[in-house]
Design a protein around this motif. Sequence first.
Motif, PDB file in Angstrom:
ATOM      1  N   ALA A 110      33.905  31.756  46.238  1.00 27.24           N
ATOM      2  CA  ALA A 110      34.491  33.118  45.713  1.00 27.24           C
ATOM      3  C   ALA A 110      35.482  32.923  44.813  1.00 27.24           C
ATOM      4  CB  ALA A 110      35.218  33.928  47.001  1.00 27.24           C
ATOM      5  N   LEU A 111      35.603  33.763  43.861  1.00 31.46           N
ATOM      6  CA  LEU A 111      36.351  33.798  42.595  1.00 31.46           C
ATOM      7  C   LEU A 111      37.782  34.535  43.062  1.00 31.46           C
ATOM      8  CD1 LEU A 111      34.138  34.235  39.520  1.00 31.46           C
ATOM      9  CD2 LEU A 111      34.710  32.247  40.668  1.00 31.46           C
ATOM     10  N   PRO A 112      38.986  34.218  42.430  1.00 33.79           N
ATOM     11  CA  PRO A 112      40.206  34.724  42.786  1.00 33.79           C
ATOM     12  C   PRO A 112      40.116  36.288  42.287  1.00 33.79           C
ATOM     13  CG  PRO A 112      40.428  33.117  40.915  1.00 33.79           C
ATOM     14  CD  PRO A 112      38.986  32.990  41.740  1.00 33.79           C
ATOM     15  N   ASP A 113      39.357  36.419  41.160  1.00 34.50           N
ATOM     16  CA  ASP A 113      39.476  37.714  40.732  1.00 34.50           C
ATOM     17  C   ASP A 113      38.303  38.840  41.415  1.00 34.50           C
ATOM     18  OD1 ASP A 113      39.305  40.307  39.226  1.00 34.50           O
ATOM     19  OD2 ASP A 113      38.987  39.506  37.247  1.00 34.50           O
ATOM     20  N   ARG A 114      38.464  39.369  42.266  1.00 30.52           N
ATOM     21  CA  ARG A 114      37.194  40.074  42.935  1.00 30.52           C
ATOM     22  C   ARG A 114      37.046  41.570  42.218  1.00 30.52           C
ATOM     23  NH1 ARG A 114      34.762  37.688  46.809  1.00 30.52           N
ATOM     24  NH2 ARG A 114      34.553  39.407  47.805  1.00 30.52           N
ATOM     25  N   GLY A 115      37.600  41.839  41.349  1.00 34.24           N
ATOM     26  CA  GLY A 115      37.284  43.052  40.388  1.00 34.24           C
ATOM     27  C   GLY A 115      36.258  42.668  39.596  1.00 34.24           C
ATOM     28  N   ILE A 116      35.790  41.662  39.366  1.00 36.25           N
ATOM     29  CA  ILE A 116      34.531  41.593  38.280  1.00 36.25           C
ATOM     30  C   ILE A 116      33.240  41.925  38.833  1.00 36.25           C
ATOM     31  CG2 ILE A 116      35.813  39.492  37.245  1.00 36.25           C
ATOM     32  CD1 ILE A 116      33.906  37.611  38.602  1.00 36.25           C
ATOM     33  N   GLY A 117      32.986  42.255  40.120  1.00 40.82           N
ATOM     34  CA  GLY A 117      31.695  42.939  40.755  1.00 40.82           C
ATOM     35  C   GLY A 117      30.807  42.094  41.396  1.00 40.82           C
ATOM     36  N   ILE A 118      31.009  40.838  41.810  1.00 40.25           N
ATOM     37  CA  ILE A 118      30.465  40.067  42.440  1.00 40.25           C
ATOM     38  C   ILE A 118      31.043  39.084  43.437  1.00 40.25           C
ATOM     39  CG2 ILE A 118      28.928  39.331  40.321  1.00 40.25           C
ATOM     40  CD1 ILE A 118      30.594  36.732  40.268  1.00 40.25           C
ATOM     41  N   ASP A 119      30.067  38.930  44.663  1.00 36.54           N
ATOM     42  CA  ASP A 119      30.843  38.375  45.820  1.00 36.54           C
ATOM     43  C   ASP A 119      31.263  37.170  45.643  1.00 36.54           C
ATOM     44  OD1 ASP A 119      30.933  40.937  47.178  1.00 36.54           O
ATOM     45  OD2 ASP A 119      29.063  40.494  47.819  1.00 36.54           O
ATOM     46  N   ARG A 120      30.261  36.154  45.104  1.00 41.63           N
ATOM     47  CA  ARG A 120      30.485  34.496  45.038  1.00 41.63           C
ATOM     48  C   ARG A 120      29.655  33.946  43.909  1.00 41.63           C
ATOM     49  NH1 ARG A 120      27.726  32.396  49.842  1.00 41.63           N
ATOM     50  NH2 ARG A 120      26.461  34.165  49.694  1.00 41.63           N
ATOM     51  N   VAL A 121      29.934  32.760  43.803  1.00 39.64           N
ATOM     52  CA  VAL A 121      29.342  32.103  42.738  1.00 39.64           C
ATOM     53  C   VAL A 121      28.541  30.770  43.048  1.00 39.64           C
ATOM     54  CG1 VAL A 121      29.633  31.449  40.128  1.00 39.64           C
ATOM     55  CG2 VAL A 121      30.562  33.223  40.784  1.00 39.64           C
ATOM     56  N   ALA A 122      27.558  30.415  42.484  1.00 36.85           N
ATOM     57  CA  ALA A 122      27.111  29.210  43.051  1.00 36.85           C
ATOM     58  C   ALA A 122      26.696  28.311  41.421  1.00 36.85           C
ATOM     59  CB  ALA A 122      25.847  29.304  43.614  1.00 36.85           C
ATOM     60  N   PHE A 123      26.252  27.298  41.609  1.00 35.89           N
ATOM     61  CA  PHE A 123      26.030  26.439  40.620  1.00 35.89           C
ATOM     62  C   PHE A 123      24.738  25.615  40.613  1.00 35.89           C
ATOM     63  CE2 PHE A 123      26.196  22.209  38.474  1.00 35.89           C
ATOM     64  CZ  PHE A 123      26.592  22.431  37.226  1.00 35.89           C
ATOM     65  N   THR A 124      23.700  25.454  39.687  1.00 35.71           N
ATOM     66  CA  THR A 124      22.675  24.820  39.858  1.00 35.71           C
ATOM     67  C   THR A 124      22.249  24.250  38.496  1.00 35.71           C
ATOM     68  OG1 THR A 124      20.118  24.891  40.071  1.00 35.71           O
ATOM     69  CG2 THR A 124      21.322  26.683  39.100  1.00 35.71           C
ATOM     70  N   ALA A 125      21.907  22.743  38.408  1.00 38.55           N
ATOM     71  CA  ALA A 125      21.550  21.972  37.416  1.00 38.55           C
ATOM     72  C   ALA A 125      20.223  21.352  37.609  1.00 38.55           C
ATOM     73  CB  ALA A 125      22.528  21.163  37.110  1.00 38.55           C
TER      74      ALA A 125
END
Length: 419
Positions: free
Chosen positions: A55-70
């Motif tokens: 989860a990102l500290p800024d909840r106002g950007i309209g997404i719940d969580r972020v994942a990463f893939t390479a």
Amino acid sequence: MRQTRTAFCLAIALAAVLAPASLVAQQASPPPPIYRPPPVALALHKAHCGPEAIALPDRGIGIDRVAFTAEAGQPVRLILCLDDPAIAEAIPVNTVERALAFLAYRPFAPFWPAAEARWGDDLSILRDEVRRTPLSQALADYTYAPQMSSRAARAMATSRTAANAGDYQYARDVILADLARLDAARRKAPDRFDGDFEMSLMLSRVAFLDALRDGPSAGADSLRDLIARYPIAEEYLPNSLTNHAAFLAEAGRGEEALEVLTPLLKEWQRGDTDADFYQIPGSIREFSWIMACALHHTASPEAAAPFVRLVHSRRRQPVDPYVVWTRSNGEIRLRMTKCMGDEAGFAEAVRQDPPGILSSAWLELQDDSRAMVGTGVFDLETRRRLAAEVGGDYRPLPERYRPALRGWMGDAAEVSPRD
């Protein structure tokens, strides 16, 4: 997405309230359409939005969580997760500037080891990936390619790819070679020549590369000489002259900038535009920030105030029917305040209109970064104060990233893709 469905339902409710009573009685409002998420969005969420997503500290950007893939065969991607409904979108992190911002953004720290394994701990692997960007992709990413001849568009796209990989000399040589070709065609058959638009873009391109490497004063002198060497039709000259004035202003050469820009501004103001349609012309914002900075660097800096107010009065993205892409007003404000050495104004512009998380603008706060907005840079102490004031989410990048932050300018490893 939730906002879109809510807005749709509110629109239906308002329509019912405003309709005549007889019509409401006779015609029941249809049910809202059922939202069906795209299969790819569902699959991305299922594959990547597990417990490893953060989860990102800024909840106002309209997404719940972020994942990463390479994943092999794919660019590094951030997966933007929305959990209700369970869908996701992939954002590629495939440029050096985005990668640097990613590696500086503190909340992404859990992803850094995997990113460095993919890109190299100095971004050298990513640099080589950028060099291998297919020409078709580079053309698709270049806004003005559809308006240019195919050969000139290929030259510009090739130059952009080279510059993105830090191969500045090759980026410059490609454009100079095509400029010479176009100039020879103009001299051979001036009545049939129609490459002035392409030449105008190329003149500014070479000077911009010179400004990035050697500073705005060098860019200004380069463009002055190029304009004299490669004459183009008068109707296409204002673009080059405006950029010349911008470089002069960023170099602190205010009087020279005014000599170049003032006649252009007066000519533009005499033009006839549709005020209702041409709401916020890109031209007036460009003229205004350059005039503000130029006047700031003269004996009468107070004369800059009206132009500063004009830039600050504009909304984020203008309506400009003559240009398919225009800079956001946030970027214009950052460039103007930096050009004027206005530390407080720069910080306020960041607070009022924060750049995106992966915006290269955040790299302006790094000790060793080249210019990312415009061609001038703040001094080291100013950068550090701004980083403390408005860049708390971004760490100072380690020493090993210094060449990448500088765009590998002057690096012996700068090569031509032809080698």
